[in-house]
Design a protein around this motif. Sequence first.
Motif, PDB file in Angstrom:
ATOM      1  N   PRO A 115       1.005  -1.379   0.366  1.00  0.00           N
ATOM      2  CA  PRO A 115       0.029  -0.185  -0.248  1.00  0.00           C
ATOM      3  C   PRO A 115       1.384   1.489   0.118  1.00  0.00           C
ATOM      4  O   PRO A 115       2.064   1.588   0.879  1.00  0.00           O
ATOM      5  CB  PRO A 115      -0.735   0.188   1.231  1.00  0.00           C
ATOM      6  N   ARG A 116       0.301   2.067  -0.679  1.00  0.00           N
ATOM      7  CA  ARG A 116       1.203   3.443  -0.779  1.00  0.00           C
ATOM      8  C   ARG A 116       0.041   4.735  -0.763  1.00  0.00           C
ATOM      9  O   ARG A 116      -1.335   4.968  -1.829  1.00  0.00           O
ATOM     10  CB  ARG A 116       2.082   3.544  -2.107  1.00  0.00           C
ATOM     11  N   TRP A 117       0.301   5.532   0.172  1.00  0.00           N
ATOM     12  CA  TRP A 117      -1.179   6.748   0.087  1.00  0.00           C
ATOM     13  C   TRP A 117      -1.060   7.432  -0.781  1.00  0.00           C
ATOM     14  O   TRP A 117      -1.547   8.555  -0.465  1.00  0.00           O
ATOM     15  CB  TRP A 117      -0.862   7.196   2.256  1.00  0.00           C
ATOM     16  N   TYR A 118       0.528   8.034  -1.313  1.00  0.00           N
ATOM     17  CA  TYR A 118       0.256   8.575  -1.904  1.00  0.00           C
ATOM     18  C   TYR A 118       0.225   8.491  -3.874  1.00  0.00           C
ATOM     19  O   TYR A 118       0.106   9.295  -3.994  1.00  0.00           O
ATOM     20  CB  TYR A 118       2.185   9.479  -2.229  1.00  0.00           C
ATOM     21  N   TRP A 119      -0.037   7.344  -3.319  1.00  0.00           N
ATOM     22  CA  TRP A 119       0.202   6.423  -5.145  1.00  0.00           C
ATOM     23  C   TRP A 119      -0.380   5.457  -5.444  1.00  0.00           C
ATOM     24  O   TRP A 119      -0.981   5.194  -4.188  1.00  0.00           O
ATOM     25  CB  TRP A 119       1.302   6.448  -5.717  1.00  0.00           C
ATOM     26  N   LEU A 120      -0.995   4.611  -6.229  1.00  0.00           N
ATOM     27  CA  LEU A 120      -1.490   3.547  -6.196  1.00  0.00           C
ATOM     28  C   LEU A 120      -0.455   2.687  -6.029  1.00  0.00           C
ATOM     29  O   LEU A 120       0.618   2.874  -5.434  1.00  0.00           O
ATOM     30  CB  LEU A 120      -2.044   2.998  -8.015  1.00  0.00           C
ATOM     31  N   ASP A 121      -1.200   1.093  -4.755  1.00  0.00           N
ATOM     32  CA  ASP A 121      -0.529   0.757  -4.834  1.00  0.00           C
ATOM     33  C   ASP A 121       0.595  -0.521  -5.710  1.00  0.00           C
ATOM     34  O   ASP A 121       0.415  -0.265  -6.872  1.00  0.00           O
ATOM     35  CB  ASP A 121      -1.365  -0.853  -4.038  1.00  0.00           C
ATOM     36  N   GLU A 122       2.118  -0.087  -4.895  1.00  0.00           N
ATOM     37  CA  GLU A 122       2.314  -1.017  -5.831  1.00  0.00           C
ATOM     38  C   GLU A 122       2.264  -2.569  -5.528  1.00  0.00           C
ATOM     39  O   GLU A 122       2.479  -3.236  -4.711  1.00  0.00           O
ATOM     40  CB  GLU A 122       4.132  -0.944  -5.865  1.00  0.00           C
ATOM     41  N   ASN A 123       2.356  -3.657  -7.269  1.00  0.00           N
ATOM     42  CA  ASN A 123       2.112  -4.984  -6.934  1.00  0.00           C
ATOM     43  C   ASN A 123       3.561  -5.482  -7.267  1.00  0.00           C
ATOM     44  O   ASN A 123       4.330  -5.316  -7.788  1.00  0.00           O
ATOM     45  CB  ASN A 123       1.168  -5.614  -8.389  1.00  0.00           C
TER      46      ASN A 123
END
Length: 216
Positions: A108-116
């Motif tokens: 999860p990343r609050w500033y951007w899309l989640d990293e797969n």
Amino acid sequence: MTMPGFCPCRSVRSRICNYYPTVTTMAFITPFSPKSSFPRLFAALLFCVAASAHAETGIQVRAAELDMVDEVYQLKADFEVNFSQAVEEALNKGVPLNFIMEFELNRPRWYWLDENISSAQRQLRISYHALTKQYRLQQNEQQKSFASLAELKSELSRVQDWRVVERAQLRKRFSYEARLRMKLDMSQLPKPLQVNALASKDWSLESEWFQWTLTP
């Protein structure tokens, strides 16, 4: 003139009572009859059982976890798989069913899309062979046979030692979200059956995403 000993009120009451005759009310009580009540009770019980069976049709993820073995995280999971009568009839008539098992691990990343971090799929195919009267489960080049549908579903419901992500792909200071689901691949059904299956709840075999947190 009023005669001695004569009460006019009594005379009036007598005339009123004669004008409005007494009405007798009778109540009839029907005794309980087990024979007459049993069919209705039995029908209600059958309805409840049928409704319960219909509600249980589908796929659910009951539990899932990741264990690290030799620097690789391996997935272990349990599903609950219940077929409707329509699905079982199609399978027993020779229609093969294909399932897709999907796994994802994201950061999860609050500033951007989640990293797969990792995505994996498994293809499973089940079928029934009338000549041998056996059910078969095929995964990649591996194939197992079962004498009953219950045994087949038990095997389909379990996942063991599925290597999904390497330890080196993760960082200790982060938490990751893992999720898993399984669904029937409608696109692999025979074309005449696809139209009816897409519009029928009996063929709604797709679990919701089961999510949990992984902290290296």
